[in-house]
Structure formats: structure tokens, C-alpha cells
Design a protein around this motif. Structure first.
Motif, PDB file in Angstrom:
ATOM      1  N   GLU A   1      -3.425  42.847  14.574  1.00 42.79           N
ATOM      2  CA  GLU A   1      -3.626  41.823  15.590  1.00 42.79           C
ATOM      3  C   GLU A   1      -3.792  42.477  16.960  1.00 42.79           C
ATOM      4  OE1 GLU A   1      -4.058  38.666  15.034  1.00 42.79           O
ATOM      5  OE2 GLU A   1      -3.694  38.820  12.880  1.00 42.79           O
ATOM      6  N   ASN A   2      -4.579  41.849  17.817  1.00 40.24           N
ATOM      7  CA  ASN A   2      -4.895  42.426  19.110  1.00 40.24           C
ATOM      8  C   ASN A   2      -3.640  42.712  19.938  1.00 40.24           C
ATOM      9  OD1 ASN A   2      -6.951  43.276  21.019  1.00 40.24           O
ATOM     10  ND2 ASN A   2      -6.352  41.519  22.260  1.00 40.24           N
ATOM     11  N   THR A   3      -2.674  41.781  19.910  1.00 39.62           N
ATOM     12  CA  THR A   3      -1.442  41.966  20.678  1.00 39.62           C
ATOM     13  C   THR A   3      -0.679  43.195  20.204  1.00 39.62           C
ATOM     14  OG1 THR A   3      -1.245  39.590  21.068  1.00 39.62           O
ATOM     15  CG2 THR A   3       0.736  40.916  21.358  1.00 39.62           C
ATOM     16  N   ALA A   4      -0.605  43.384  18.888  1.00 33.51           N
ATOM     17  CA  ALA A   4       0.107  44.535  18.337  1.00 33.51           C
ATOM     18  C   ALA A   4      -0.564  45.846  18.729  1.00 33.51           C
ATOM     19  CB  ALA A   4       0.189  44.419  16.819  1.00 33.51           C
ATOM     20  N   LEU A   5      -1.893  45.856  18.737  1.00 28.84           N
ATOM     21  CA  LEU A   5      -2.625  47.065  19.136  1.00 28.84           C
ATOM     22  C   LEU A   5      -2.384  47.385  20.607  1.00 28.84           C
ATOM     23  CD1 LEU A   5      -5.996  46.436  17.262  1.00 28.84           C
ATOM     24  CD2 LEU A   5      -4.247  48.125  16.656  1.00 28.84           C
TER      25      LEU A   5
ATOM     26  N   ARG B   1       5.820  55.220  16.384  1.00 30.87           N
ATOM     27  CA  ARG B   1       5.209  54.136  17.149  1.00 30.87           C
ATOM     28  C   ARG B   1       4.343  53.270  16.244  1.00 30.87           C
ATOM     29  NH1 ARG B   1       6.431  51.262  20.131  1.00 30.87           N
ATOM     30  NH2 ARG B   1       4.342  50.732  20.854  1.00 30.87           N
ATOM     31  N   ILE B   2       3.597  53.877  15.347  1.00 29.37           N
ATOM     32  CA  ILE B   2       2.746  53.117  14.433  1.00 29.37           C
ATOM     33  C   ILE B   2       3.596  52.251  13.509  1.00 29.37           C
ATOM     34  CG2 ILE B   2       1.142  53.332  12.484  1.00 29.37           C
ATOM     35  CD1 ILE B   2      -0.037  55.773  13.912  1.00 29.37           C
ATOM     36  N   ASP B   3       4.735  52.798  13.049  1.00 32.67           N
ATOM     37  CA  ASP B   3       5.618  52.035  12.163  1.00 32.67           C
ATOM     38  C   ASP B   3       6.282  50.871  12.883  1.00 32.67           C
ATOM     39  OD1 ASP B   3       5.059  53.566   9.968  1.00 32.67           O
ATOM     40  OD2 ASP B   3       6.812  54.865  10.162  1.00 32.67           O
ATOM     41  N   THR B   4       6.442  51.000  14.206  1.00 36.19           N
ATOM     42  CA  THR B   4       7.131  49.966  14.979  1.00 36.19           C
ATOM     43  C   THR B   4       6.318  48.679  15.060  1.00 36.19           C
ATOM     44  OG1 THR B   4       8.296  51.604  16.323  1.00 36.19           O
ATOM     45  CG2 THR B   4       8.121  49.393  17.247  1.00 36.19           C
ATOM     46  N   GLU B   5       4.988  48.807  15.171  1.00 37.10           N
ATOM     47  CA  GLU B   5       4.114  47.645  15.323  1.00 37.10           C
ATOM     48  C   GLU B   5       3.528  47.226  13.977  1.00 37.10           C
ATOM     49  OE1 GLU B   5       4.110  46.200  18.118  1.00 37.10           O
ATOM     50  OE2 GLU B   5       4.986  47.777  19.343  1.00 37.10           O
ATOM     51  N   ALA B   6       3.107  45.969  13.890  1.00 36.49           N
ATOM     52  CA  ALA B   6       2.523  45.420  12.660  1.00 36.49           C
ATOM     53  C   ALA B   6       1.042  45.805  12.578  1.00 36.49           C
ATOM     54  CB  ALA B   6       2.684  43.904  12.628  1.00 36.49           C
ATOM     55  N   ILE B   7       0.796  47.104  12.427  1.00 39.68           N
ATOM     56  CA  ILE B   7      -0.573  47.601  12.338  1.00 39.68           C
ATOM     57  C   ILE B   7      -0.672  48.592  11.186  1.00 39.68           C
ATOM     58  CG2 ILE B   7      -1.052  47.320  14.810  1.00 39.68           C
ATOM     59  CD1 ILE B   7      -0.571  50.317  15.089  1.00 39.68           C
TER      60      ILE B   7
ATOM     61  N   MET C   1      -7.572  36.860  14.150  1.00 38.66           N
ATOM     62  CA  MET C   1      -8.666  37.786  13.819  1.00 38.66           C
ATOM     63  C   MET C   1      -8.162  39.226  13.933  1.00 38.66           C
ATOM     64  SD  MET C   1     -12.432  38.167  15.593  1.00 38.66           S
ATOM     65  CE  MET C   1     -11.718  38.557  17.188  1.00 38.66           C
ATOM     66  N   MET C   2      -8.467  40.020  12.937  1.00 37.10           N
ATOM     67  CA  MET C   2      -8.067  41.423  12.928  1.00 37.10           C
ATOM     68  C   MET C   2      -8.979  42.223  13.855  1.00 37.10           C
ATOM     69  SD  MET C   2      -5.509  41.775  10.765  1.00 37.10           S
ATOM     70  CE  MET C   2      -5.523  43.370   9.986  1.00 37.10           C
ATOM     71  N   ARG C   3      -8.368  43.117  14.612  1.00 37.80           N
ATOM     72  CA  ARG C   3      -9.100  43.993  15.512  1.00 37.80           C
ATOM     73  C   ARG C   3      -8.825  45.447  15.134  1.00 37.80           C
ATOM     74  NH1 ARG C   3     -12.848  42.082  18.946  1.00 37.80           N
ATOM     75  NH2 ARG C   3     -12.218  43.574  20.546  1.00 37.80           N
ATOM     76  N   TYR C   4      -9.684  46.336  15.605  1.00 37.07           N
ATOM     77  CA  TYR C   4      -9.443  47.758  15.391  1.00 37.07           C
ATOM     78  C   TYR C   4      -9.623  48.508  16.696  1.00 37.07           C
ATOM     79  CZ  TYR C   4     -14.286  49.290  15.919  1.00 37.07           C
ATOM     80  OH  TYR C   4     -15.515  49.595  16.448  1.00 37.07           O
ATOM     81  N   ILE C   5      -8.979  49.651  16.791  1.00 38.84           N
ATOM     82  CA  ILE C   5      -9.210  50.590  17.880  1.00 38.84           C
ATOM     83  C   ILE C   5      -9.326  51.980  17.278  1.00 38.84           C
ATOM     84  CG2 ILE C   5      -8.067  49.258  19.708  1.00 38.84           C
ATOM     85  CD1 ILE C   5      -5.609  51.064  19.314  1.00 38.84           C
ATOM     86  N   THR C   6     -10.190  52.787  17.847  1.00 35.59           N
ATOM     87  CA  THR C   6     -10.287  54.194  17.467  1.00 35.59           C
ATOM     88  C   THR C   6      -9.861  55.018  18.669  1.00 35.59           C
ATOM     89  OG1 THR C   6     -12.071  53.806  15.876  1.00 35.59           O
ATOM     90  CG2 THR C   6     -11.800  56.051  16.707  1.00 35.59           C
ATOM     91  N   VAL C   7      -8.845  55.845  18.475  1.00 28.74           N
ATOM     92  CA  VAL C   7      -8.315  56.664  19.563  1.00 28.74           C
ATOM     93  C   VAL C   7      -8.426  58.136  19.184  1.00 28.74           C
ATOM     94  CG1 VAL C   7      -6.722  54.865  20.336  1.00 28.74           C
ATOM     95  CG2 VAL C   7      -5.951  56.562  18.668  1.00 28.74           C
TER      96      VAL C   7
END
Length: 227
Positions: free
Chosen positions: A135-139, A109-115, A1-7
């Protein structure tokens, strides 16, 4: 399941420190751009930014104000490699520039993770608001991997619902990258400032590959608007 975060990233860290009085960011409203003590433009949203292989950045932001005056920052600010603007009451600025260390760290950092980034980004009085999804783990790994000098506040999180009607969301990362570089370079200006051959030379690709990426991206955007 896809998750989102707003920072929210502290603007004190994000905005370039500039003692030159030729250009300043607004004190009470960080979206404002001042040149020689005159309010020139106010940023509405950051539509796209991308870190290139040479660690410069191409970006597209929406503004209101004096487009022609803002375009002069290309001559005034050494870090701005090029700046092209459109017309209208609210308009876009296509910029190619040298990023701050904080901005470079953020994009790496954003490019490093699958997000991915859910565009646009927006500047607020609290900082730069960015929504990321994956994915939650990547976030979680993304947040944990930021250095201490970057002040990031988690505003909200939840299940991500893709907006299928968003034309940008239908493009691949490579299509977005090439399209934004073409915009920043002036490929869509009237008259054009660069050709597909120029873009191919800059990116180290064949002319046919550049043309293929642009046509596919343009077709997706047109279908999303017309169909």
C-alpha cells in the motif's frame, strides 16, 4: 491499489568492509567476488534473503564462475556460517551469514511495514537495486523510517502488477522462509545434509509442521512450472 517503488541503496553502505585480502568485492564491478586476488565468481541476482530471529541471514544468490571455489568462503570468512552451491554454468549459492549493520537495519525496516520484496534484487554500479510493493502509505512510511546513514535513491514508482506466473510470488512469507532455510541448510542437497527433524529443531517447530510447509511450497512451485 498496490503500488511499487524501486530504490537503489549505496553499495558503499551495503557491502561488508573487509581489509582481509583473502576475499574482496570487485572495484570496477561490485558483483565480482575475488579470493586471493583471483576472480572467482560474478553475482547475477539475489533471489532471496531473510533475517532470522537470531539476527543472522539466510540468502540465495545466482552466480556464474567457479562454484566450488566460492563455497570455500565458509572456511575463509568468519561471518559466513555456511555456504552450499549447486552446479551448472550459472548456479545458486545458499548462504547463512552474519549481516552488516546496514543490511540488518534494511531488513528490519522492511519487516516492520506491510510490504513485500519483488525478487530478485540486483547489484549495479550505482548500488543494490530493490523493488518493493504494498500500500502507498506503507511504502511512504518505509522510506521515511530509514536512518540517515543509509543512502537510498528512489528510482521509479507506479502501480504494481503481480506476475501470477512467478512461483515465488505464490508462496506465503512463512513458506518462503522455511523453504529458504531448508535450501541453505542442505535439505535439497544430494545426499541431504539435514532432515526435517533437524529443521524442526532449528526453527522450534514440530516435524509435521515443517513437512507440511515444505510440501505445500513444493506443490505450488511444481504446479506453476508444469501446469
Amino acid at each position: 491499489m498496490m503500488r511499487y517503488i524501486t530504490v537503489v541503496i549505496s553499495l558503499e553502505d551495503y557491502i561488508r568492509s573487509n581489509n582481509d585480502q583473502q576475499m574482496q568485492r570487485g572495484i570496477s564491478d561490485p558483483r565480482e567476488v575475488w579470493i586471493n586476488d583471483t576472480l572467482v565468481a560474478t553475482q547475477e541476482a539475489i533471489q532471496y534473503i531473510n533475517l532470522l530471529d537470531d539476527e543472522s541471514v539466510v540468502g540465495v544468490a545466482q552466480f556464474r564462475g567457479d562454484a566450488d571455489q566460492l563455497a570455500t568462503i565458509e572456511d575463509e570468512i568468519p561471518e559466513i556460517i555456511s555456504c552450499t552451491v549447486t552446479g551448472g554454468e550459472t548456479w545458486l549459492a545458499y548462504m547463512h551469514y552474519e549481516p552488516t549493520n546496514v543490511e540488518k537495519t534494511l531488513l528490519k525496516r522492511i519487516d516492520t511495514e506491510a510490504i513485500s520484496i519483488d525478487w530478485p534484487m540486483r547489484e549495479t554500479t550505482d548500488g543494490l537495486e530493490v523493488t518493493l510493493f504494498g500500500e502507498n502509505t506503507a511504502l511512504q512510511q518505509l522510506i521515511a523510517g530509514f536512518p540517515d546513514e543509509i543512502d537510498i535513491t528512489l528510482e521509479r514508482a507506479g502501480e504494481y502488477q503481480l506476475n501470477i506466473g512467478d512461483p515465488v510470488g505464490q508462496l506465503t512469507d512463512r513458506q518462503k522462509e522455511i523453504l529458504q532455510i531448508a535450501l541453505a541448510a542442505g535439505y535439497y542437497d544430494i545426499p541431504r545434509r539435514v532432515t526435517q527433524r533437524d529443521l524442526a529443531t532449528e526453527l522450534g517447530l514440530s516435524r509435521g509442521t515443517i513437512g507440511n510447509h515444505l510440501r505445500r511450497a513444493e506443490a505450488k512451485i511444481i504446479r506453476s512450472i508444469i501446469v
